[in-house]
Structures are given as structure tokens and as C-alpha cells.
Write a protein that holds these residues in place. Structure first.
Motif, PDB file in Angstrom:
ATOM      1  N   VAL A  92       0.835  -1.209   0.000  1.00  0.00           N
ATOM      2  CA  VAL A  92       0.000   0.000   0.000  1.00  0.00           C
ATOM      3  C   VAL A  92       0.866   1.253   0.000  1.00  0.00           C
ATOM      4  CG1 VAL A  92      -1.617   1.341   1.378  1.00  0.00           C
ATOM      5  CG2 VAL A  92      -2.007  -1.092   1.037  1.00  0.00           C
ATOM      6  N   ALA A 102      -4.776   1.415   4.541  1.00  0.00           N
ATOM      7  CA  ALA A 102      -4.440  -0.010   4.458  1.00  0.00           C
ATOM      8  C   ALA A 102      -5.241  -0.791   5.503  1.00  0.00           C
ATOM      9  CB  ALA A 102      -2.941  -0.215   4.664  1.00  0.00           C
ATOM     10  N   ARG A 134      -4.598  -3.510  -1.663  1.00  0.00           N
ATOM     11  CA  ARG A 134      -3.913  -2.299  -2.127  1.00  0.00           C
ATOM     12  C   ARG A 134      -4.742  -1.560  -3.184  1.00  0.00           C
ATOM     13  NH1 ARG A 134      -0.489  -5.769  -5.375  1.00  0.00           N
ATOM     14  NH2 ARG A 134      -0.544  -5.073  -7.539  1.00  0.00           N
TER      15      ARG A 134
END
Lengths: 193, 221
Positions: A92, A102, A134
């Protein structure tokens, strides 16, 4: 587009607009993965080009890829020896998201109690959800998805469908190669002969 | 810069998580040093003469050991694709990987080197020059090694291939480093070989990331 000496895709043209999803179809080996990787700049096409536009202005492909593109490939890029949270957080942060985002994405994908485990203890579906986190956590407009559904169960496909619908509603773009029907409305495009 | 530090921290964490950090290379170093007296006989005077050059050569070999992991892991599990789509160019990633290798492997080896030299019977006054050469030469070993690691991506038995690619490139730093240490022992001018070692290491640090990035790009395409 060719792999080795073998031409894969010829005379192919596709325009993807904001808020639109396209489902690439084609038999095994038709070049779906190669096409996605070429758009992501990982493979140089043997002819033709990929153009990214923001309104009328053209964006440098390198910038578009580095800032605005997510690629979910066959492999999730997770290190088996690290904890799920370490890996998600790296993915992320690397793609431009924040720590809070995240966490929120992991909760949403039902990963909360798995995060302290090593990646090697997770199933294929759980690993794929880590990779999908992500997409939800770092805002990038183009999603290139290569068989994203394969390891997911029905419930998780629904969750992922909702994520994709939200992304499109915010003007995102999705180009997915999938044999299973996507859980959202998508324009089908056939490649390869 | 944040992309650079992200990769650097990840690489350092991985070197501990996936392979015990520097202990593989350190263990190899100690094992080789303890084999030397068995091979040559334990004559202290003879041993003391060989010790500095031997310690330097084995340090170069020990830094080969964990090179394979530098790119191969990220290549195999798809992380290299992800890294290629990130905020930093692959060249910067390669620089971060080389530096991480230096911190995790080369620096501990350089700190162990004077202990090895002393244990083999050479005078302890060599400590500063041995550590200096180890730290500076280690940059060459890590970055040149990284080029070998990136070039051998995707081949099976990559470790042997890396050694074959890299060992010829190790020749200058091995010569300059050993030259500096020998000159120091003999009381001659040791600054010139040390400066040559610095120059070679700086050149490798500056140029090798480009070669590593090009090789990695080639491997994922």
C-alpha cells in the motif's frame, strides 16, 4: 504484440473511458496477460502504442504507470516469511496509499484477524485478498486485473464486486482478463483468433 | 526519497526474515579461516604472512553467498512487477538493494575481518586498514554482485552463474584491497592502493544500479 517469435495479438485497438470496465475474453494463450503487462509498461509491444489521457492532455506512459496504475497479476508478490500486515503495508505504501487506508481496506476485505500471521499460513484466496487490499487502499485510476477472481469464494467475489463498482462510480477504469463472469457490468472484448 | 527508504527497510527486514541476516556469510568466513591451518600446517610465522591476503580473498568469496536472494525472490513471487509499477524507478530500487546488501552482509563481514586476521596470527595493528578496506571494497562486492544477480534472473542454479559472472569483476578490488593491506604490513605507501579501491567502489556504486535495472527489466518483460 508478440512473445518470442510468435505473434500474439495483431490489429487490436481498445479505448477505455473513465467509469468503464472492460472484460477481456480469449482462449488460453491468446495474449490477455501479455496485453495487460504491455499496458503496464512491463513488456514492450512489437508495434503500436499505449496512450494515457487526462481530458485532452496526454500523460507520459511512465508517469501514468508509476502514479495511476494497479496491476493484479497471477502472482501476488507477497513474501512467505513476513507477516500479512507487513506485506500489505509495504504494497500500500509503495503504491502511494496511507497506513490508515491499508487498515480500513483489510477490515473491508475481512482480513482483520489474519494480519498477524505469516503469509505462508494463508490460503490462496486470503493471499489474493491481501493483494486486492492495495486496490482499495491506494487511489489509482486504472486497474489492470489478470484473473482476479480465480481463488476467491462467492462472498469475497461480492465484496470485490462492490469495490469495483465504487471504483467505477468515482470515474476509475478497469480492464480485466477473466474467464469467470465479473461481478459487475463490463463491456466484453474478445482477443486473439 | 520515501520510495528509496521503503525498499531499503524492506530489504533489511527480509535479509533477517528469510535467511538469518549476515550469519550465513559470517559462518562461512569463520569456517574457511579455521580450515586454513588444517590445510597449510600450523606454523605461526607462515600463517601470519598469509593471513591478511587470505582473509581479504575469503571476504570477497563470502560476500557472494547471499547475492542470489537479492533479486531472485522478488522475481519469483511477482514482487518485482509491483516494484516496477511504483513511485521510484528501478534504478533507485537497485541502489537501495545494493546498499541494503552492504549494510546487512558486507559491513558485518568487514567488522569480522580483523578478528579473522588476528586469529590467524597477524598483528592487531592491522585492524584499522582491514576494516577500512572491507567497508570500502564491500561496496564493490555488493554492487557488482547485484549486477550478476540481476543478470542471472530466471536461470536455475543462479548462484553458480552469479559467481562466474562476478568473480572476474572482483579482480580489481581484490588486488587493490590486498595491495593496501600488504603495503601497510610492509610499512610502504598504502594510500595509493586504498584510493584506487575507493575509486573502483564509487564507480561500481554509481554505474551498477543502471545495469541491475536494465537486467531486471529484461527479466520481467
Amino acid at each position: 504484440m508478440s512473445r518470442g517469435d510468435r505473434p500474439l495479438i495483431t490489429d487490436f485497438s481498445l479505448t477505455l473511458n473513465a467509469g468503464e470496465a472492460v472484460a477481456l475474453a480469449g482462449r488460453n494463450g491468446a495474449g490477455k496477460t501479455s496485453l495487460l503487462r504491455a499496458i503496464a509498461g512491463l513488456i514492450r509491444p512489437s508495434g503500436g502504442r499505449v496512450v494515457f489521457r487526462n481530458g485532452e492532455a496526454e500523460i507520459e506512459p511512465d508517469d501514468a504507470v508509476a502514479r495511476d496504475t494497479h496491476l493484479i497479476g497471477h502472482q501476488d508478490g507477497l513474501k512467505l516469511s513476513r507477516t500479512a500486515w507487513d506485506e500489505v503495508l509495504f504494497q500500500v505504501l509503495w503504491s502511494g496509499g496511507a497506513t490508515e487506508a491499508a487498515k480500513a481496506a483489510c477490515e473491508r476485505l475481512g482480513l482483520g484477524r489474519l494480519l498477524t500471521l505469516q503469509v505462508r499460513k494463508l490460503s490462496a484466496g486470503q493471499r489474493r485478498r491481501l493483494a486486492l487490499a492495495r486496490l482499495a487502499a491506494s487511489p489509482r485510476s486504472l486497474w489492470l486485473l489478470d484473473e482476479p477472481l480465480a481463488p476467491l469464494d462467492q462472498d469475497q467475489r461480492a465484496v470485490f464486486g462492490a469495490l469495483m463498482a465504487e471504483h467505477l462510480a468515482h470515474g476509475g477504469l478497469i480492464l480485466a482478463a477473466a474467464h469467470d463472469p465479473l461481478p459487475i457490468e463490463a463491456r466484453p472484448v474478445e482477443i486473439g483468433g | 526519497m520515501s520510495g528509496f527508504s521503503l525498499i531499503l527497510r524492506r530489504e533489511l527486514a527480509l535479509s533477517w526474515a528469510g535467511g538469518g541476516g549476515p550469519f550465513l556469510a559470517l559462518g562461512f568466513y569463520v569456517a574457511m579461516a579455521s580450515l586454513l591451518p588444517l590445510a597449510l600446517g600450523a606454523d605461526p610465522a607462515r600463517m601470519a604472512g598469509i593471513a591478511p591476503g587470505f582473509a581479504w580473498l575469503v571476504l570477497a568469496l563470502a560476500s557472494l553467498l547471499s547475492l542470489e536472494r537479492m533479486f531472485e525472490r522478488d522475481f519469483e513471487d511477482g514482487a518485482l512487477d509491483l516494484i516496477a509499477l511504483g513511485p521510484a524507478p528501478l534504478e533507485m530500487t537497485a541502489l537501495a538493494k545494493g546498499l541494503a546488501q552492504w549494510i546487512a552482509i558486507a559491513a558485518p563481514l568487514a567488522l569480522l575481518a580483523p578478528v579473522i586476521v588476528a586469529a590467524l596470527g597477524a598483528p592487531t595493528r592491522l585492524t584499522p586498514i582491514v576494516v577500512t578496506c572491507g567497508l570500502i571494497g564491500g561496496l564493490s562486492f555488493c554492487f557488482l554482485g547485484g549486477v550478476g544477480a540481476a543478470l542471472s534472473l530466471g536461470s536455475r542454479r543462479g548462484g553458480v552463474l552469479i559467481a562466474l559472472i562476478v568473480l572476474p569483476l572482483f579482480t580489481p578490488p581484490v588486488i587493490f584491497g590486498a595491495g593496501a593491506i600488504e603495503a601497510f604490513v610492509a610499512g610502504l605507501d598504502w594510500r595509493t592502493p586504498l584510493l584506487l579501491l575507493c575509486a573502483y567502489s564509487l564507480g561500481a556504486t554509481a554505474l551498477c544500479p543502471f545495469a541491475m535495472a536494465a537486467a531486471a527489466r529484461n527479466a520481467i518483460s
